[in-house]
Motif scaffolding. Structure first.
Motif, PDB file in Angstrom:
ATOM      1  N   GLY A  40      -6.668  -1.113   1.392  1.00 13.56           N
ATOM      2  CA  GLY A  40      -5.688  -0.376   2.185  1.00 13.56           C
ATOM      3  C   GLY A  40      -5.301   0.938   1.541  1.00 13.56           C
ATOM      4  O   GLY A  40      -5.128   1.958   2.221  1.00 13.56           O
ATOM      5  N   ALA A  41      -5.169   0.948   0.216  1.00 12.77           N
ATOM      6  CA  ALA A  41      -4.844   2.179  -0.501  1.00 12.77           C
ATOM      7  C   ALA A  41      -5.989   3.184  -0.402  1.00 12.77           C
ATOM      8  O   ALA A  41      -5.763   4.392  -0.221  1.00 12.77           O
ATOM      9  CB  ALA A  41      -4.542   1.857  -1.956  1.00 12.77           C
ATOM     10  N   GLN A  42      -7.196   2.683  -0.511  1.00 13.00           N
ATOM     11  CA  GLN A  42      -8.363   3.568  -0.401  1.00 13.00           C
ATOM     12  C   GLN A  42      -8.445   4.207   0.972  1.00 13.00           C
ATOM     13  O   GLN A  42      -8.834   5.373   1.106  1.00 13.00           O
ATOM     14  CB  GLN A  42      -9.637   2.775  -0.695  1.00 13.00           C
ATOM     15  CG  GLN A  42      -9.796   2.397  -2.168  1.00 13.00           C
ATOM     16  CD  GLN A  42     -11.006   1.523  -2.432  1.00 13.00           C
ATOM     17  OE1 GLN A  42     -11.527   0.871  -1.510  1.00 13.00           O
ATOM     18  NE2 GLN A  42     -11.471   1.507  -3.668  1.00 13.00           N
ATOM     19  N   VAL A  88       0.841  -1.209   0.000  1.00 13.19           N
ATOM     20  CA  VAL A  88       0.000   0.000   0.000  1.00 13.19           C
ATOM     21  C   VAL A  88       0.872   1.253   0.000  1.00 13.19           C
ATOM     22  O   VAL A  88       0.626   2.199  -0.773  1.00 13.19           O
ATOM     23  CB  VAL A  88      -0.946   0.003   1.221  1.00 13.19           C
ATOM     24  CG1 VAL A  88      -1.600   1.378   1.391  1.00 13.19           C
ATOM     25  CG2 VAL A  88      -2.017  -1.071   1.063  1.00 13.19           C
ATOM     26  N   ASN A  89       1.890   1.272   0.820  1.00 15.10           N
ATOM     27  CA  ASN A  89       2.783   2.431   0.886  1.00 15.10           C
ATOM     28  C   ASN A  89       3.464   2.691  -0.451  1.00 15.10           C
ATOM     29  O   ASN A  89       3.618   3.846  -0.881  1.00 15.10           O
ATOM     30  CB  ASN A  89       3.843   2.229   1.976  1.00 15.10           C
ATOM     31  CG  ASN A  89       3.251   2.252   3.375  1.00 15.10           C
ATOM     32  OD1 ASN A  89       2.157   2.789   3.584  1.00 15.10           O
ATOM     33  ND2 ASN A  89       3.945   1.664   4.337  1.00 15.10           N
ATOM     34  N   THR A  90       3.869   1.622  -1.126  1.00 15.14           N
ATOM     35  CA  THR A  90       4.507   1.770  -2.436  1.00 15.14           C
ATOM     36  C   THR A  90       3.538   2.346  -3.458  1.00 15.14           C
ATOM     37  O   THR A  90       3.899   3.238  -4.251  1.00 15.14           O
ATOM     38  CB  THR A  90       5.027   0.416  -2.943  1.00 15.14           C
ATOM     39  OG1 THR A  90       5.998  -0.086  -2.022  1.00 15.14           O
ATOM     40  CG2 THR A  90       5.667   0.555  -4.317  1.00 15.14           C
ATOM     41  N   LEU A  91       2.302   1.880  -3.426  1.00 14.59           N
ATOM     42  CA  LEU A  91       1.285   2.382  -4.363  1.00 14.59           C
ATOM     43  C   LEU A  91       1.050   3.875  -4.172  1.00 14.59           C
ATOM     44  O   LEU A  91       0.938   4.631  -5.142  1.00 14.59           O
ATOM     45  CB  LEU A  91      -0.029   1.619  -4.162  1.00 14.59           C
ATOM     46  CG  LEU A  91      -0.035   0.124  -4.524  1.00 14.59           C
ATOM     47  CD1 LEU A  91      -1.381  -0.490  -4.165  1.00 14.59           C
ATOM     48  CD2 LEU A  91       0.252  -0.081  -6.004  1.00 14.59           C
ATOM     49  N   VAL A  92       0.980   4.286  -2.917  1.00 12.89           N
ATOM     50  CA  VAL A  92       0.726   5.699  -2.616  1.00 12.89           C
ATOM     51  C   VAL A  92       1.939   6.550  -3.002  1.00 12.89           C
ATOM     52  O   VAL A  92       1.800   7.589  -3.664  1.00 12.89           O
ATOM     53  CB  VAL A  92       0.391   5.880  -1.121  1.00 12.89           C
ATOM     54  CG1 VAL A  92       0.271   7.365  -0.783  1.00 12.89           C
ATOM     55  CG2 VAL A  92      -0.902   5.146  -0.769  1.00 12.89           C
ATOM     56  N   ILE A 120       0.876   4.685  -8.105  1.00 13.27           N
ATOM     57  CA  ILE A 120       0.508   3.595  -9.001  1.00 13.27           C
ATOM     58  C   ILE A 120      -1.006   3.473  -9.045  1.00 13.27           C
ATOM     59  O   ILE A 120      -1.671   3.439  -8.012  1.00 13.27           O
ATOM     60  CB  ILE A 120       1.138   2.266  -8.524  1.00 13.27           C
ATOM     61  CG1 ILE A 120       2.660   2.416  -8.415  1.00 13.27           C
ATOM     62  CG2 ILE A 120       0.770   1.135  -9.463  1.00 13.27           C
ATOM     63  CD1 ILE A 120       3.344   2.792  -9.702  1.00 13.27           C
ATOM     64  N   LYS A 121      -1.545   3.395 -10.251  1.00 11.46           N
ATOM     65  CA  LYS A 121      -2.998   3.446 -10.437  1.00 11.46           C
ATOM     66  C   LYS A 121      -3.654   2.082 -10.565  1.00 11.46           C
ATOM     67  O   LYS A 121      -4.879   1.969 -10.482  1.00 11.46           O
ATOM     68  CB  LYS A 121      -3.325   4.252 -11.707  1.00 11.46           C
ATOM     69  CG  LYS A 121      -2.778   5.666 -11.709  1.00 11.46           C
ATOM     70  CD  LYS A 121      -3.452   6.525 -10.672  1.00 11.46           C
ATOM     71  CE  LYS A 121      -2.997   7.990 -10.780  1.00 11.46           C
ATOM     72  NZ  LYS A 121      -3.629   8.829  -9.741  1.00 11.46           N
ATOM     73  N   ALA A 122      -2.861   1.035 -10.803  1.00  8.21           N
ATOM     74  CA  ALA A 122      -3.473  -0.272 -11.074  1.00  8.21           C
ATOM     75  C   ALA A 122      -2.676  -1.409 -10.451  1.00  8.21           C
ATOM     76  O   ALA A 122      -1.447  -1.367 -10.373  1.00  8.21           O
ATOM     77  CB  ALA A 122      -3.593  -0.492 -12.579  1.00  8.21           C
TER      78      ALA A 122
END
Length: 311
Positions: free
Chosen positions: A266-268, A238-242, A246-248
């Protein structure tokens, strides 16, 4: 009249005896319609055998669409298919970890090949979390996969030397198609922007793919879906996505979506919207009779899906 009848009875007895004797000589291992019976584990190998063996082989794969080879345990019907085979091809490198004892026994009875074991050790990738474990997902590097498939060609030639030239010719033709696939994939993957080149999936099946096309690959589980994942693993993704915006993220056809859904949720919670970029084929291919039911079609589907989801 009596003599004729006795002669007729004698002929019937002789014919019947011949049929019985021929039946006693039958065996469960042999050819179907004069073809070599080949049993494979995953569909990727089965498709390759069909291309290389051509008209000389009858192929049956144990693991179909949606089947996870890491967790697969042989059924009674699988044992029958292995026993009736003239030759067996499986991946090796512990991909089919719960079937190794069966293959060891089969190898004493008939030619049984772990084709990925033929790849030079220095070309194989290690598990980032466990340096003693080797990544078995070699089919995502087309060059390495061709090395493994040479074992298929050589195994068929050894079993059926009369058709050696056909096996060589079929292999050359198939390898030319794989070279075209590699060129297509390289061109398409280059369309993904530098900052978006992160592939997030349920488990670490795409490290060979990522190394080939300059993608950072992150899986929630390890090389095997047998591995456990926890809250810390989810939070790290999740931390990496934020941080990377990263969108997908991507689901896999042979693995439950539960783990990826946890990452999206978690990202949401952190105010970052993430979509499912689509379904990828990792350890299993698509349904037989579809384009994704072939190795080339599966590979193209993955490339197109990843590019569309990340660019």
């Amino acid at each position: 009249m009596k003599i004729r009848l006795m002669a007729l009875v004698g002929m019937i007895i002789i014919l019947a005896s011949g049929l019985i004797l021929s039946g006693c000589g039958a065996t469960t291992t042999g050819t179907k319609n004069d073809k070599i019976v080949v049993t494979t584990t995953i569909g990727q190998i089965g498709d390759a055998v069909k291309n290389i063996g051509g008209e000389h082989v009858e192929v049956q794969s144990l693991m179909g669409p949606g089947v996870d080879p890491h967790l697969y345990k042989a059924k009674q019907s699988d044992i029958g298919k292995l026993q009736e085979a003239d030759i067996i091809f499986y991946s090796g490198l512990h991909l089919e970890g719960k079937m190794l004892e069966i293959f060891e026994k089969m190898n004493k009875e008939k030619p049984t090949y772990a084709i990925a074991d033929s790849i030079p050790k220095d070309k194989l990738r290690k598990d980032q979390a466990d340096n003693t474990a080797t990544d078995p997902h070699v089919w995502f590097d087309i060059d390495l996969w061709k090395i493994a498939l040479e074992q298929v060609r050589d195994g068929l030639i050894e079993k059926d030397p009369e058709n050696k030239e056909d096996y060589i010719r079929n292999t050359e033709k198939y390898f030319a198609e794989l070279d075209e696939l590699k060129a297509y994939s390289t061109e398409e993957m280059s369309k993904i922007p530098e900052e978006q080149r992160v592939l997030v999936t349920a488990h670490d099946a795409f490290n060979y793919f990522g190394a080939k096309y300059d993608l950072q690959v992150m899986g929630l589980q390890g090389l095997s879906t047998d591995a456990e994942y926890g809250l810390a693993d989810v939070q790290s993704l999740v931390n990496t996505l934020v941080e990377r915006n990263i969108k997908a993220v991507f689901v896999e056809s042979s693995i439950s979506e539960k783990s990826i859904n946890a990452v999206i949720a978690g990202a949401q919670d952190k105010g970052h919207e993430v979509e499912k970029g689509g379904e990828l084929f990792s350890d299993a291919m698509g349904k037989e009779g579809t384009e994704e039911g072939t190795y080339i079609g599966m590979y193209k589907h993955n490339v197109d899906t990843i590019v569309e989801g990340l660019k």
